[in-house]
Design an enzyme around this catalytic site. Sequence first.
Site, PDB file in Angstrom:
ATOM      1  N   LYS A 122       0.924  -1.140  -0.158  1.00  0.00           N
ATOM      2  CA  LYS A 122      -0.045   0.110   0.058  1.00  0.00           C
ATOM      3  C   LYS A 122       0.861   1.337  -0.102  1.00  0.00           C
ATOM      4  CE  LYS A 122      -4.377   1.108   0.030  1.00  0.00           C
ATOM      5  NZ  LYS A 122      -5.586   0.312  -0.394  1.00  0.00           N
ATOM      6  N   ASP A 162      -6.807   4.302  -4.575  1.00  0.00           N
ATOM      7  CA  ASP A 162      -7.558   4.290  -3.348  1.00  0.00           C
ATOM      8  C   ASP A 162      -8.118   5.621  -2.930  1.00  0.00           C
ATOM      9  OD1 ASP A 162      -7.939   2.351  -0.788  1.00  0.00           O
ATOM     10  OD2 ASP A 162      -7.350   4.139   0.031  1.00  0.00           O
TER      11      ASP A 162
END
Length: 449
Positions: A122, A162
Amino acid sequence: MSEVLDIVKGRDPYQKEFHQAVEEVVTSLEPVMSKHPEYRSQKILERLVEPERVIEFRVPWMDDKNEIHVNRGYRVEMNSALGPYKGGLRFHPSVNLSTLKFLGFEQVFKNALTTLPMGGGKGGSDFDPKGKSDAEVMRFCQNFMAELHRHIGLHTDIPAGDIGVGGREIGYLFGMYKKMRNEFTPILTGKGLNWGGSLIRTEATGYGSVYFAENMLETRNETLEGKTCLVSGSGNVAVFTVEKLIELGAKAVTLSDSSGYIYDEEGIDHEKLEFIKDLKFVRRGRISEYTERYKGTHFTATVSGMGYNPLWDHKADCAFPSATQNEVNGKDALNLLNNGVYVVSEGANMPSTPEAVDIFVENNLLYGPGKAANAGGVSTSGLELTQNSIRLYWTREEVDSKLRNIMKQIHQNCLDTAEAFGQPGNYVVGANIAGFKKVADAMIDQGVV
Ligand code: NDP
């Protein structure tokens, strides 16, 4: 397992979100750890909670008035036992290492559940795209990629979007990568449809979370038809959650952003949803505009310090938290319960606090935790990469049916695993153990590296 938690807390005492994510997983692993002593002797948990690599970098950029700003960029490469790191980039002022480590940790198990060959990672920045011009966002993305490009690659790390990173940002990031490397390599997913993207990728997380709810309801011989649903957020995940709910005959009555939420007792229909898509994805406006356009609907502004979110305090059957982490606390969970909600499918990552999760599980709600329920997004990213490899594109129907099938498999895997470990119907235990086992076994095969 408490030792592992102590190590994590001792090493990084301020990373609260990361502690929360680790605690949620390790406390549910007891049954599998006692059956498999090799996971202990191989120190699998100790290795899993430490990222393989953390990259942190400076991102200077210039605004439209030629003023210079400096943000922080990150990439957390959490675990590559199952494949190249895969996971989104988040641009939001709240981004820090704690958030990204929690998201990267969750991503490892989620990606394992998809059955596709993807490790977990991430990344992102504390840059806030809200209120910035397209040119400012472009300059930021270019400078972000000017550093990130050294660390990613088709066989190394493939980021996606995201919060705060949608089609516009992915386009700018990709353009810069291509320029710097002089190669057209699909090192990002969520690409534009005319330059390597997959149909349904944009919709996939929201659609997937609705499919997961559908699968959970099927275990009680029910469908979504006629169900009233509370949805939070109004970004990529929330909007396509509502789209699929409408298609399946359910009624979504709420949406939100950080300024507040709207309540529409009649339900958000196709025409209203098109208005929201234009409002959020084109004009980048605030959700309150909805009530100016549609009379008889209500907007409630966010009041900080209230201790609960009034969005979750309406009569309904299902809830789809689709905005951000910890947006449903213990009080909200009780409100949901008292309002008749018995299905919770998490589009967002870790949207429910530990107290809320306990309430859902203790009261036998059909509760789909994010790492299972929102895995449709990364699954379809996997499908995007497959199409890039074979240089062919599947139709909308083909991708949607593959997505539906993957969500069905994830659901079944969670159910079977929970049953096998003595906790039938507990999707938290099912998702955590199924994801963990797959990664742990691969780590053992690959030795201590
Ligand atoms: P978007 O940026 O498209 O939308 C986020 C929405 O949530 C916006 O409405 C935003 O409001 C709201 N929001 C964000 N932060 C806060 C906050 N702190 N308080 C209140 N509202 C907030 O993001 P996505 O829809 O892509 O992501 C939503 C969630 O889903 C995240 O948890 C993400 O990690 C998760 N997820 C996303 C996937 C994807 O494919 N995109 C895949 C799997 C999970 P505002 O605009 O006012 O900030």
